[in-house]
Design an enzyme around this catalytic site. Structure first.
Site, PDB file in Angstrom:
ATOM      1  N   LYS A  18       0.838  -1.214   0.000  1.00 33.20           N
ATOM      2  CA  LYS A  18       0.000   0.000   0.000  1.00 33.20           C
ATOM      3  C   LYS A  18       0.867   1.256   0.000  1.00 33.20           C
ATOM      4  O   LYS A  18       0.494   2.265  -0.583  1.00 33.20           O
ATOM      5  CB  LYS A  18      -0.905  -0.015   1.235  1.00 33.20           C
ATOM      6  CG  LYS A  18      -1.506   1.327   1.558  1.00 33.20           C
ATOM      7  CD  LYS A  18      -2.122   1.323   2.935  1.00 33.20           C
ATOM      8  CE  LYS A  18      -2.102   2.658   3.617  1.00 33.20           C
ATOM      9  NZ  LYS A  18      -0.853   3.203   4.073  1.00 33.20           N
ATOM     10  N   ASN A  19       2.021   1.184   0.650  1.00 33.98           N
ATOM     11  CA  ASN A  19       2.852   2.383   0.742  1.00 33.98           C
ATOM     12  C   ASN A  19       3.820   2.541  -0.431  1.00 33.98           C
ATOM     13  O   ASN A  19       4.673   3.423  -0.410  1.00 33.98           O
ATOM     14  CB  ASN A  19       3.590   2.411   2.090  1.00 33.98           C
ATOM     15  CG  ASN A  19       2.610   2.663   3.236  1.00 33.98           C
ATOM     16  OD1 ASN A  19       1.434   2.963   2.990  1.00 33.98           O
ATOM     17  ND2 ASN A  19       3.067   2.527   4.462  1.00 33.98           N
ATOM     18  N   ARG A  79      -3.604  11.052   1.612  1.00 34.82           N
ATOM     19  CA  ARG A  79      -2.516  12.029   1.593  1.00 34.82           C
ATOM     20  C   ARG A  79      -1.728  11.973   0.274  1.00 34.82           C
ATOM     21  O   ARG A  79      -0.806  12.751   0.062  1.00 34.82           O
ATOM     22  CB  ARG A  79      -1.553  11.749   2.755  1.00 34.82           C
ATOM     23  CG  ARG A  79      -2.041  12.273   4.071  1.00 34.82           C
ATOM     24  CD  ARG A  79      -1.127  11.845   5.186  1.00 34.82           C
ATOM     25  NE  ARG A  79       0.199  12.421   5.129  1.00 34.82           N
ATOM     26  CZ  ARG A  79       0.513  13.651   5.520  1.00 34.82           C
ATOM     27  NH1 ARG A  79      -0.425  14.427   6.000  1.00 34.82           N
ATOM     28  NH2 ARG A  79       1.749  14.101   5.438  1.00 34.82           N
ATOM     29  N   CYS A 110      -4.824   8.724   7.837  1.00 37.37           N
ATOM     30  CA  CYS A 110      -5.233   8.208   9.139  1.00 37.37           C
ATOM     31  C   CYS A 110      -5.016   9.253  10.225  1.00 37.37           C
ATOM     32  O   CYS A 110      -4.053  10.013  10.187  1.00 37.37           O
ATOM     33  CB  CYS A 110      -4.435   6.948   9.454  1.00 37.37           C
ATOM     34  SG  CYS A 110      -5.037   5.511   8.572  1.00 37.37           S
ATOM     35  N   ASP A 147       4.059   1.155  11.832  1.00 42.62           N
ATOM     36  CA  ASP A 147       2.827   0.446  11.447  1.00 42.62           C
ATOM     37  C   ASP A 147       2.751  -0.967  12.019  1.00 42.62           C
ATOM     38  O   ASP A 147       1.699  -1.594  11.974  1.00 42.62           O
ATOM     39  CB  ASP A 147       2.724   0.384   9.918  1.00 42.62           C
ATOM     40  CG  ASP A 147       2.561   1.758   9.329  1.00 42.62           C
ATOM     41  OD1 ASP A 147       1.431   2.225   9.237  1.00 42.62           O
ATOM     42  OD2 ASP A 147       3.588   2.379   9.012  1.00 42.62           O
ATOM     43  N   VAL A 193       7.648   7.882  15.912  1.00 46.07           N
ATOM     44  CA  VAL A 193       7.400   8.385  14.549  1.00 46.07           C
ATOM     45  C   VAL A 193       6.166   9.296  14.509  1.00 46.07           C
ATOM     46  O   VAL A 193       6.197  10.378  13.937  1.00 46.07           O
ATOM     47  CB  VAL A 193       7.263   7.216  13.549  1.00 46.07           C
ATOM     48  CG1 VAL A 193       6.974   7.740  12.143  1.00 46.07           C
ATOM     49  CG2 VAL A 193       8.530   6.364  13.550  1.00 46.07           C
TER      50      VAL A 193
END
Ligand code: EPU
Length: 442
Positions: A23-24, A97, A121, A311, A333
């Site tokens: 996803k990233n 984003r 998020c 994550d 983070v």
């Protein structure tokens, strides 16, 4: 009206899941196609909401996005790239984003970009100051407009010497996507070096970019006039892999994650082993399981790559509620990534949040008003509860806690999970979870 997920807990999750492109990475690879003079092909694309959002955003900018019905591979043809109106962009951006990363490529191809006010998020303030600073350094002119930001490059974009105050993933991607076609050389110090960034660099190199990554977080990019298309298979989603690994531990189960890649999970696997989880790596994936007996508590700090990724934190915290003793987790983070623990406490977990840095990793949040350290005492029995999914990873954590809990839980807002977990319900059912989806009104 949203859906209601009813979860009857207490059953181990057992079986096999397949994890596809990250996803990233995938949405950013799609954005990179805008830089090409030829069409690109992206493979291993998951069916997740973030991919739909970027497909919509690319389409309103004139990029032809086609999907192979058999493989799901995406064809991305930027030949007719054009400006889009702010309302068209707004209609597709949703709460993502990703739009901020359209800036460099759109300025290179059509001279301007409009970026709607950004979502993502709710795990802290999530500002875009680093992005705007680097874009201005390339020569971009940033203008606040109603509902967003207009950005243009009246004098073109020129390479720059840059240094990030923090190794931000998004800001590093911003620099890469802008510098590859900017005039001259860009040097970025303090860059993020996550595996998804390396994969984006590989994509850009396939397109014709010249990028060097040094060992000290410095990335050097020599701008070129033209880039071609790419044909690329996205790296698998290491965060989804780690999520299923934690689900196996939390529910005392046994899950083979096809696609999980050891190379990108080293820090996670070390922690998994220390807490008492077992894993076995083969060429196609990793099997994760709970070996029986009590899990062990530990002290953990999240960090940028190659550290323990933020994550991975939330699903693992659920496992720590079952460890025999006191664990400490210092989140360095994001300043507010423990909001999800409220629901765990309602389910019976013992978790205290602190403003102090309970760790040694240099952190921007100490001495400020952020509850960014957690003390978790275990083991505690988890009981079913009702909750609303707060964000992607926090939501996954709630669901696996509910799957491990005694009794029934009811979750609303589960659509958020589709942002980053492909075919989530099918996977849960395939692993033997006792879950049922109904309309929230019933
Ligand atoms: N930051 C700033 N200013 C900026 C940009 C970032 O202060 O202009 C701060 C953030 O507020 C945060 C830190 O820098 O405290 C790190 O943010 P980063 O820019 O690295 O995060 P991101 O690019 O917005 C991506 C992932 C996140 C993942 C982080 C960290 C995507 C779409 N999102 O976010 O993934 O947690 O990197 O690795 O790639 C998720 O998958 O659930 C998720 C949130």
């Amino acid at each position: 009206m949203g859906n209601l997920l009813t979860i009857n807990g207490g059953k181990p999750l057992e079986g096999r899941v397949t994890v596809r492109g990250a996803k990233n990475l995938v949405p950013k690879a799609m954005v990179a196609s805008l830089l090409g003079s030829k069409p690109s092909v992206l493979r291993n694309v998951p069916e997740i909401r973030d991919v739909e959002i970027v497909t919509g955003l690319l389409s309103v900018h004139g990029v032809k996005v086609t999907k192979d019905p058999k493989t799901g591979d995406l064809g991305l043809d930027p030949a007719a790239t054009k400006s889009a109106t702010s309302s068209e962009i707004d209609a597709h951006a949703g709460d993502s984003r990703i739009p901020i990363l359209f800036c460099g490529p759109l300025m290179h191809s059509i001279g301007e970009a409009f970026i709607p006010d950004l979502g993502g998020c709710k795990i802290g303030d999530r500002p875009i100051d680093f992005h705007l600073t680097v874009l201005r350094s390339f020569g971009a002119v940033v203008e606040k407009r109603p509902g967003g930001i207009h950005i243009s490059a009246p004098k073109g974009l020129t390479g720059a010497k840059l240094e990030l105050p923090y190794p931000s993933v998004g800001a590093t991607e911003q620099v890469l996507l802008t510098a590859v076609k900017a005039e001259g050389i860009t040097e970025l110090k303090g860059a993020a070096v996550e595996p998804e960034i390396h994969d984006l660099i590989h994509i850009l190199q396939k397109m014709g970019a010249i990028i060097t990554v040094q060992t000290d977080r410095t990335i050097r990019i020599e701008g070129v006039d033209q880039l071609s298309g790419f044909n690329h298979r996205a790296i698998p989603d290491r965060n989804e892999s780690a999520s299923w690994a934690s689900a196996a531990l939390v529910t005392q189960g046994d899950i083979y994650v096809e696609g999980a890649m050891q190379r990108d999970l080293t820090a996670f696997l070390n922690t998994y082993r220390k807490i008492g989880g077992e894993f076995e790596v083969d060429d196609d994936g990793i099997r994760f399981w709970h070996a029986g007996g009590r899990l062990k508590p530990l002290v953990l700090e999240t960090n940028v790559h190659p550290g323990f990724m933020t994550d991975w934190q939330q699903p693992l915290v659920v496992a720590l509620t079952q460890a025999d003793g006191v664990s400490i987790v210092h989140e360095t983070v994001y300043e507010e990534r423990f909001g999800f623990t409220d629901a765990l406490v309602r389910m019976g977990a013992s978790i205290q949040l602190h403003r102090e840095c309970l760790g040694s990793v240099p952190c921007r949040f100490g001495q400020r008003n952020f509850l960014h350290s957690a003390v978790i005492s275990g083991p505690t029995e988890l009981r079913g509860a009702d909750f609303d999914i707060p964000d992607l990873r926090g939501g996954f954590s709630h669901l696996i806690a509910a799957l491990a809990a005694q009794g029934t839980s009811r979750a609303t807002g589960i659509e958020i999970i589709n942002r980053g977990y492909e075919k989530f319900m099918d996977k849960l059912i395939g692993l033997g979870a006792d879950v049922e989806l109904s309309s929230a009104g019933r």
